[in-house]
Scaffold this motif. Structure first.
Motif, mmCIF file in Angstrom:
data_model
loop_
_atom_site.group_PDB
_atom_site.id
_atom_site.type_symbol
_atom_site.label_atom_id
_atom_site.label_comp_id
_atom_site.label_asym_id
_atom_site.label_seq_id
_atom_site.Cartn_x
_atom_site.Cartn_y
_atom_site.Cartn_z
ATOM 1 N N PHE A 34 -3.946 9.166 7.847
ATOM 2 C CA PHE A 34 -3.398 8.260 6.835
ATOM 3 C C PHE A 34 -4.359 8.189 5.659
ATOM 4 O O PHE A 34 -5.546 7.885 5.834
ATOM 5 C CB PHE A 34 -3.207 6.852 7.416
ATOM 6 C CG PHE A 34 -2.256 6.799 8.578
ATOM 7 C CD1 PHE A 34 -0.915 7.075 8.408
ATOM 8 C CD2 PHE A 34 -2.712 6.487 9.851
ATOM 9 C CE1 PHE A 34 -0.026 7.029 9.476
ATOM 10 C CE2 PHE A 34 -1.849 6.439 10.921
ATOM 11 C CZ PHE A 34 -0.497 6.704 10.734
ATOM 12 N N ARG A 35 -3.855 8.474 4.460
ATOM 13 C CA ARG A 35 -4.677 8.420 3.257
ATOM 14 C C ARG A 35 -4.171 7.324 2.333
ATOM 15 O O ARG A 35 -2.969 7.184 2.121
ATOM 16 C CB ARG A 35 -4.658 9.762 2.520
ATOM 17 C CG ARG A 35 -5.381 10.867 3.269
ATOM 18 C CD ARG A 35 -5.571 12.099 2.412
ATOM 19 N NE ARG A 35 -4.323 12.826 2.178
ATOM 20 C CZ ARG A 35 -3.765 12.998 1.003
ATOM 21 N NH1 ARG A 35 -4.299 12.478 -0.096
ATOM 22 N NH2 ARG A 35 -2.642 13.703 0.892
ATOM 23 N N VAL A 36 -5.116 6.560 1.797
ATOM 24 C CA VAL A 36 -4.788 5.448 0.910
ATOM 25 C C VAL A 36 -5.734 5.474 -0.277
ATOM 26 O O VAL A 36 -6.937 5.717 -0.121
ATOM 27 C CB VAL A 36 -4.933 4.085 1.638
ATOM 28 C CG1 VAL A 36 -4.458 2.950 0.729
ATOM 29 C CG2 VAL A 36 -4.166 4.075 2.947
ATOM 30 N N ILE A 59 0.797 4.786 1.388
ATOM 31 C CA ILE A 59 0.050 5.478 2.433
ATOM 32 C C ILE A 59 0.610 6.888 2.595
ATOM 33 O O ILE A 59 1.783 7.076 2.938
ATOM 34 C CB ILE A 59 0.158 4.729 3.773
ATOM 35 C CG1 ILE A 59 -0.345 3.290 3.608
ATOM 36 C CG2 ILE A 59 -0.636 5.453 4.861
ATOM 37 C CD1 ILE A 59 -0.040 2.396 4.799
ATOM 38 N N LEU A 116 0.839 -1.195 0.000
ATOM 39 C CA LEU A 116 0.000 0.000 0.000
ATOM 40 C C LEU A 116 0.878 1.250 0.000
ATOM 41 O O LEU A 116 1.942 1.276 0.622
ATOM 42 C CB LEU A 116 -0.884 0.028 1.249
ATOM 43 C CG LEU A 116 -1.819 -1.160 1.453
ATOM 44 C CD1 LEU A 116 -2.413 -1.113 2.851
ATOM 45 C CD2 LEU A 116 -2.912 -1.177 0.398
#
Length: 226
Positions: free
Chosen positions: A143-145, A128, A126
């Motif tokens: 936290f952005r995904v 992140i 991922l």
């Protein structure tokens, strides 16, 4: 993307596991009080291998199990430097009323700690993005995904909730800093960004811009960015 979430502890703080899918590596976000059984169940059920523990901030209801989980799986806890001291002194970030809820917690120091100073983390397959969002605590982060399917997620800790925002009356809280974090970091995100908060149910950035009564008054018409 696989997202597993559940509330834990006296304050029902949300713990999340993120992975690219079943049978893959994962990250564990905010393993709070009593979260270990739920985490181990999710790991078994989805055949996941944890590679990191991530903390949105250092309040003990979000990190009470961080050391136990990290040490059990020989992984590190990632936390912003401004909240790092709360692992050694967990009650320092709480007022007297909340501190009494957790009793005599003296330390939740894990064997390995990594400071969250990087803008982007590549973990468990991922990518992140880490946004520093002080206000609730000095070291709060989001936290952005972005999922492979194109969806956007924001794990906001105690900065933004469905219909509310983080409190700023605890040690280290700063209402002006929180307003700035909301206005400049979170609310400009795409309207369809799914918000996974530290307490309560999920929401979206668009919904909060339209209806959250606690947002800064000058943030309702924030220009949207991807």
């Amino acid at each position: 993307m696989l997202v597993v979430g559940f509330p834990a502890g006296a304050l029902q703080a949300n713990c999340y596991l993120l992975a690219t899918g079943v049978g893959s590596k994962c990250v564990i976000v905010d393993p709070g009080q009593g979260a270990e059984p739920g985490i181990e169940k999710a790991l078994r059920e989805h055949r996941l291998t944890p590679v990191a523990v991530l903390a949105t901030h250092g309040h003990v209801d979000h990190v009470a199990s961080a050391a136990a989980v990290a040490d059990a799986h020989d992984i590190a806890v990632h936390i912003h430097p401004d909240d790092r001291h709360l692992l050694s002194d967990p009650l320092a970030g709480l007022g007297p009323d909340l501190a009494s809820t957790f009793g005599a917690v003296t330390s939740i120091e894990p064997s390995a700690v990594v400071p969250l100073t990087e803008r982007v983390l590549d973990l468990a397959g991922l990518r992140i993005t880490v946004d520093h969002t002080p206000g609730h605590t000095p070291g709060s982060v989001v936290f952005r995904v972005r999922s492979a399917e194109g969806g956007h997620l924001a794990l906001t800790g105690d900065t933004l909730f469905a219909g509310s925002i983080g409190r700023t009356d605890l040690p280290g809280g700063d209402p002006e800093a929180l307003a700035t974090s909301l206005r400049t970091v979170l609310l400009p995100l795409a309207a369809d960004t799914v918000v996974l908060p530290g307490h309560g149910g999920a929401t979206t950035i668009g919904r909060e811009r339209r209806s959250n009564p606690f947002l800064p008054v000058d943030s309702k018409n924030t220009e949207v960015t991807e």
